[in-house]
Design a protein around this motif. Sequence first.
Motif, PDB file in Angstrom:
ATOM      1  N   GLY A   1     101.046  23.111  63.943  1.00  0.00           N
ATOM      2  CA  GLY A   1     100.991  22.084  64.237  1.00  0.00           C
ATOM      3  C   GLY A   1      99.387  21.436  64.180  1.00  0.00           C
ATOM      4  O   GLY A   1      98.893  20.084  64.036  1.00  0.00           O
ATOM      5  N   ILE A   2      98.285  22.409  64.586  1.00  0.00           N
ATOM      6  CA  ILE A   2      96.728  22.074  64.540  1.00  0.00           C
ATOM      7  C   ILE A   2      97.006  21.974  63.058  1.00  0.00           C
ATOM      8  O   ILE A   2      95.622  21.297  62.693  1.00  0.00           O
TER       9      ILE A   2
ATOM     10  N   THR B   1      94.853  18.582  60.783  1.00  0.00           N
ATOM     11  CA  THR B   1      94.337  19.398  60.301  1.00  0.00           C
ATOM     12  C   THR B   1      94.164  18.751  58.479  1.00  0.00           C
ATOM     13  O   THR B   1      93.012  17.801  57.892  1.00  0.00           O
ATOM     14  N   SER B   2      95.652  19.135  58.305  1.00  0.00           N
ATOM     15  CA  SER B   2      95.431  18.993  56.186  1.00  0.00           C
ATOM     16  C   SER B   2      95.236  17.160  56.772  1.00  0.00           C
ATOM     17  O   SER B   2      94.834  16.917  55.718  1.00  0.00           O
ATOM     18  N   VAL B   3      96.252  16.758  57.343  1.00  0.00           N
ATOM     19  CA  VAL B   3      96.401  15.229  57.178  1.00  0.00           C
ATOM     20  C   VAL B   3      95.629  14.316  57.109  1.00  0.00           C
ATOM     21  O   VAL B   3      95.047  13.917  56.458  1.00  0.00           O
TER      22      VAL B   3
ATOM     23  N   GLY C   1      87.856  20.556  60.498  1.00  0.00           N
ATOM     24  CA  GLY C   1      88.589  21.889  58.976  1.00  0.00           C
ATOM     25  C   GLY C   1      88.080  23.091  59.271  1.00  0.00           C
ATOM     26  O   GLY C   1      89.135  23.710  60.076  1.00  0.00           O
ATOM     27  N   PHE C   2      86.620  23.207  59.633  1.00  0.00           N
ATOM     28  CA  PHE C   2      86.548  24.516  60.334  1.00  0.00           C
ATOM     29  C   PHE C   2      86.701  24.329  61.897  1.00  0.00           C
ATOM     30  O   PHE C   2      87.460  25.909  61.903  1.00  0.00           O
TER      31      PHE C   2
ATOM     32  N   GLU D   1      89.350  27.574  62.553  1.00  0.00           N
ATOM     33  CA  GLU D   1      88.816  28.773  63.992  1.00  0.00           C
ATOM     34  C   GLU D   1      89.562  28.893  64.904  1.00  0.00           C
ATOM     35  O   GLU D   1      89.518  29.903  65.405  1.00  0.00           O
ATOM     36  N   TRP D   2      90.079  27.928  65.312  1.00  0.00           N
ATOM     37  CA  TRP D   2      91.234  28.036  67.157  1.00  0.00           C
ATOM     38  C   TRP D   2      92.163  28.319  66.121  1.00  0.00           C
ATOM     39  O   TRP D   2      92.877  29.390  67.319  1.00  0.00           O
ATOM     40  N   VAL D   3      93.546  28.870  64.886  1.00  0.00           N
ATOM     41  CA  VAL D   3      94.203  28.593  64.555  1.00  0.00           C
ATOM     42  C   VAL D   3      93.971  30.776  64.360  1.00  0.00           C
ATOM     43  O   VAL D   3      94.680  31.305  64.576  1.00  0.00           O
TER      44      VAL D   3
END
Length: 380
Positions: free
Chosen positions: A95-96, A100-102, A201-202, A206-208
């Motif tokens: 999901g995250i 971010t990619s979208v 993106g960062f 980083e969270w993921v």
Amino acid sequence: MQGERPDDVQGERHDHVRGDRRGDLHGDRHLGREAAHEPHPSHLPHPPHRSRRWSRMRHRLAHLVTPHSHASMDKVDAAMETSREGLRTLWLSLGILGLTSVVQLVVVVLSGSVALLGDTIHNAADALTALPLGIAFVLGRRAANRRYTYGYGRAEDLAGIAIVLTIAASSALAGYEAVDRLLNPREVTHLWAVAAAAVAGFLGNEWVARYRIRTGRRIGSAALVADGLHARTDGFTSLAVLLGAGGAALGWRAADPVIGLLITAAILMVLRDSAREVYRRLMDSVDPEIIDAAESALRAVDGVRGVGQVRMRWIGHTLRAEADIVVDSRLTVVQAHALAVAAEHALIHAVPRLTAATVHTDHTSDGTDPHAALAHHGVG
């Protein structure tokens, strides 16, 4: 005993296997201890040394403070719980990174930044790696059967291969786009949006990365750890996009594709590390320190005269072990069995993620070679 066998070892074979196999000949979770009225190894008489009494007392207190069971159903429940934890991590990551990619893709369309495009491709690929891992975790919940006698935990290794191939494909695409932009320069617009997308993106990666690595190490999943390392590098490559935007703002048109090539190089480094981890798991590699801990635990068991080969392998995110021990030749079958149970019990406490062990007992030598019948098979 196979491989390196002590010279004083006799070969009366007693293979003790944990009671999580189907068709257990002993008929219960601990190989019929209750059915045979056999005492637990911790209840067997020991020499009257104070240190041993104190060790037994501490062990029993530990059981009271932290109650647990080594029964097969408990192990299945633990495996299912780790699979649920892994799946939860994967879906949150999907999901995250998907979000971010979208966001980044919208900015790519507006700005034409090839560096951000490479970052977006890599983030999207990273998000999609949740799919093979998710399938592997679901398969890993299935019970062992007569065809797959060790269960389906190795599906995680196949997922690791899929992840490595995904990383390789994303690096090839990102590199191609960067080279094409160098050969065919194009102005990058909306630099403020590119910078904002890079920061997003960062933060997302980083969270993921932290979440995946923490969960993967806790549940013993090499594939999930590799996926987390992949996400961490994605985060730093996202920050590299800022350099491209800064260079473009200063009038250096090649800054964007050059950063795109640097991102490709970073992806290749992740590919190398991830491939190494997956290769080691496929080749049944374990940390030598784990083997050292297992051997020390076996030697500390009262009644064990020596330790031969100790082997382990990962099945998904759990370990299985095989161990050879030397016992007194005067022990009865029942006593040797109880000692094998005690040895397995010690292994389970000493080695994290260990769920099953097969203990082979040999007795001290009387001058003959009990394994002579196996010599022509290359076993001895």
